[in-house]
Write a protein that holds these residues in place. Structure first.
Motif, PDB file in Angstrom:
ATOM      1  N   ALA A  41       0.839  -1.202   0.000  1.00 37.21           N
ATOM      2  CA  ALA A  41       0.000   0.000   0.000  1.00 37.21           C
ATOM      3  C   ALA A  41       0.874   1.251   0.000  1.00 37.21           C
ATOM      4  N   TYR A  42       0.265   2.354  -0.418  1.00 39.07           N
ATOM      5  CA  TYR A  42       0.941   3.657  -0.323  1.00 39.07           C
ATOM      6  C   TYR A  42      -0.093   4.687   0.079  1.00 39.07           C
ATOM      7  N   ALA A  43       0.395   5.887   0.419  1.00 36.41           N
ATOM      8  CA  ALA A  43      -0.500   6.916   0.936  1.00 36.41           C
ATOM      9  C   ALA A  43      -0.157   8.279   0.372  1.00 36.41           C
ATOM     10  N   HIS A  44      -1.117   9.174   0.483  1.00 36.94           N
ATOM     11  CA  HIS A  44      -0.889  10.596   0.268  1.00 36.94           C
ATOM     12  C   HIS A  44      -0.820  11.202   1.662  1.00 36.94           C
ATOM     13  N   VAL A  45       0.278  11.886   1.952  1.00 35.55           N
ATOM     14  CA  VAL A  45       0.511  12.465   3.271  1.00 35.55           C
ATOM     15  C   VAL A  45       0.488  13.980   3.154  1.00 35.55           C
ATOM     16  N   LYS A  46      -0.359  14.623   3.924  1.00 37.72           N
ATOM     17  CA  LYS A  46      -0.461  16.078   3.920  1.00 37.72           C
ATOM     18  C   LYS A  46       0.465  16.622   4.998  1.00 37.72           C
ATOM     19  N   MET A  47       1.485  17.350   4.556  1.00 39.96           N
ATOM     20  CA  MET A  47       2.461  17.951   5.460  1.00 39.96           C
ATOM     21  C   MET A  47       2.048  19.395   5.732  1.00 39.96           C
ATOM     22  N   ALA A  48       2.020  19.757   7.015  1.00 43.23           N
ATOM     23  CA  ALA A  48       1.592  21.095   7.411  1.00 43.23           C
ATOM     24  C   ALA A  48       2.375  21.531   8.652  1.00 43.23           C
ATOM     25  N   PRO A  49       2.449  22.844   8.876  1.00 46.34           N
ATOM     26  CA  PRO A  49       3.117  23.333  10.080  1.00 46.34           C
ATOM     27  C   PRO A  49       2.436  22.814  11.341  1.00 46.34           C
ATOM     28  N   CYS A  50       3.242  22.491  12.348  1.00 50.93           N
ATOM     29  CA  CYS A  50       2.727  22.111  13.667  1.00 50.93           C
ATOM     30  C   CYS A  50       3.680  22.716  14.690  1.00 50.93           C
ATOM     31  N   GLY A  51       3.297  23.848  15.214  1.00 48.84           N
ATOM     32  CA  GLY A  51       4.215  24.586  16.087  1.00 48.84           C
ATOM     33  C   GLY A  51       5.364  25.098  15.240  1.00 48.84           C
ATOM     34  N   GLY A  52       6.585  24.920  15.679  1.00 51.21           N
ATOM     35  CA  GLY A  52       7.753  25.343  14.916  1.00 51.21           C
ATOM     36  C   GLY A  52       8.286  24.250  14.007  1.00 51.21           C
ATOM     37  N   ALA A  53       7.544  23.173  13.860  1.00 48.15           N
ATOM     38  CA  ALA A  53       7.982  22.021  13.069  1.00 48.15           C
ATOM     39  C   ALA A  53       6.984  21.751  11.945  1.00 48.15           C
ATOM     40  N   VAL A  54       7.156  20.597  11.298  1.00 51.17           N
ATOM     41  CA  VAL A  54       6.238  20.143  10.254  1.00 51.17           C
ATOM     42  C   VAL A  54       5.771  18.746  10.641  1.00 51.17           C
ATOM     43  N   CYS A  55       4.466  18.503  10.474  1.00 48.29           N
ATOM     44  CA  CYS A  55       3.897  17.185  10.744  1.00 48.29           C
ATOM     45  C   CYS A  55       3.156  16.702   9.507  1.00 48.29           C
ATOM     46  N   GLY A  56       3.071  15.398   9.336  1.00 45.54           N
ATOM     47  CA  GLY A  56       2.400  14.831   8.175  1.00 45.54           C
ATOM     48  C   GLY A  56       1.306  13.865   8.582  1.00 45.54           C
ATOM     49  N   THR A  57       0.107  14.080   8.031  1.00 48.06           N
ATOM     50  CA  THR A  57      -1.058  13.256   8.342  1.00 48.06           C
ATOM     51  C   THR A  57      -1.470  12.463   7.107  1.00 48.06           C
ATOM     52  N   ILE A  58      -1.822  11.210   7.294  1.00 44.80           N
ATOM     53  CA  ILE A  58      -2.270  10.372   6.192  1.00 44.80           C
ATOM     54  C   ILE A  58      -3.626  10.865   5.713  1.00 44.80           C
ATOM     55  N   ALA A  59      -3.688  11.302   4.444  1.00 49.60           N
ATOM     56  CA  ALA A  59      -4.918  11.865   3.886  1.00 49.60           C
ATOM     57  C   ALA A  59      -5.693  10.853   3.050  1.00 49.60           C
ATOM     58  N   ARG A  60      -4.979  10.027   2.273  1.00 52.49           N
ATOM     59  CA  ARG A  60      -5.614   9.024   1.406  1.00 52.49           C
ATOM     60  C   ARG A  60      -4.718   7.804   1.366  1.00 52.49           C
ATOM     61  N   THR A  61      -5.316   6.634   1.130  1.00 56.42           N
ATOM     62  CA  THR A  61      -4.540   5.395   1.047  1.00 56.42           C
ATOM     63  C   THR A  61      -4.937   4.609  -0.195  1.00 56.42           C
ATOM     64  N   PHE A  62      -3.962   3.875  -0.740  1.00 53.70           N
ATOM     65  CA  PHE A  62      -4.146   3.144  -1.989  1.00 53.70           C
ATOM     66  C   PHE A  62      -3.472   1.780  -1.879  1.00 53.70           C
ATOM     67  N   ASN A  63      -4.025   0.809  -2.636  1.00 54.83           N
ATOM     68  CA  ASN A  63      -3.385  -0.497  -2.791  1.00 54.83           C
ATOM     69  C   ASN A  63      -3.565  -0.926  -4.250  1.00 54.83           C
ATOM     70  N   ASP A  64      -3.319  -2.194  -4.553  1.00 45.87           N
ATOM     71  CA  ASP A  64      -3.424  -2.684  -5.936  1.00 45.87           C
ATOM     72  C   ASP A  64      -4.812  -2.482  -6.536  1.00 45.87           C
ATOM     73  N   SER A  65      -5.843  -2.439  -5.694  1.00 44.89           N
ATOM     74  CA  SER A  65      -7.224  -2.274  -6.168  1.00 44.89           C
ATOM     75  C   SER A  65      -7.625  -0.814  -6.337  1.00 44.89           C
ATOM     76  N   GLY A  66      -6.763   0.107  -5.915  1.00 46.55           N
ATOM     77  CA  GLY A  66      -7.081   1.533  -5.988  1.00 46.55           C
ATOM     78  C   GLY A  66      -7.191   2.141  -4.602  1.00 46.55           C
ATOM     79  N   GLU A  67      -7.923   3.249  -4.506  1.00 43.63           N
ATOM     80  CA  GLU A  67      -8.069   3.924  -3.216  1.00 43.63           C
ATOM     81  C   GLU A  67      -8.947   3.093  -2.292  1.00 43.63           C
ATOM     82  N   TYR A  68      -8.560   3.065  -1.024  1.00 44.41           N
ATOM     83  CA  TYR A  68      -9.363   2.375  -0.018  1.00 44.41           C
ATOM     84  C   TYR A  68      -9.319   3.170   1.288  1.00 44.41           C
TER      85      TYR A  68
END
Length: 129
Positions: free
Chosen positions: A36-63
């Motif tokens: 599987a793979y994902a789309h990760v949304k990176m955004a500021p979090c305090g003085g750093a950057v954090c990444g949240t899983i926004a979408r996920t995909f596998n061989d069948s497509g998005e799930y």
């Protein structure tokens, strides 16, 4: 008092603009990990950057993975020239790694280690947005 408020508003505006210009901010596609793979949304979090899983995909497509909305990249603090240090959570094994990240253009290299550096993993992500 007016001068203080004006200075405060300008200061927050400049800080927001600086964080918006952070090269890591945006949406990135991970490499395939355990089918599987994902789309990760990176955004500021305090003085750093954090990444949240926004979408996920596998061989069948998005799930709808139970990991959607979870933080994958944790408190990556910039150290200059596109380099960051923080933590990374790997959903496939549930481990949190001491992480490093380097952004160059539309490529993000992420690496992390556990057990004092005995077990390491790395990926290269591509910017999609």
């Amino acid at each position: 008092m007016k001068k203080f408020l004006t200075a405060a508003v300008l200061g927050f505006g400049m800080a927001g603009a600086a964080m918006a210009a952070d090269p890591a901010v945006g949406t990135w596609q991970t490499q395939v990990d355990d089918g599987a793979y994902a789309h990760v949304k990176m955004a500021p979090c305090g003085g750093a950057v954090c990444g949240t899983i926004a979408r996920t995909f596998n061989d069948s497509g998005e799930y709808k993975s139970p990991n959607i909305g979870k933080t994958l990249v944790i408190d990556m603090a910039p150290s200059g020239d596109g380099a960051y240090a923080g933590k990374v959570w790997r959903p496939s094994n549930g481990k949190i790694y001491i992480g490093k990240m380097n952004v160059s253009g539309n490529s993000l290299k992420l690496s992390g280690c556990v057990a004092g550096g005995l077990i390491c993993s790395k990926q290269t992500w591509q910017r999609i947005q």
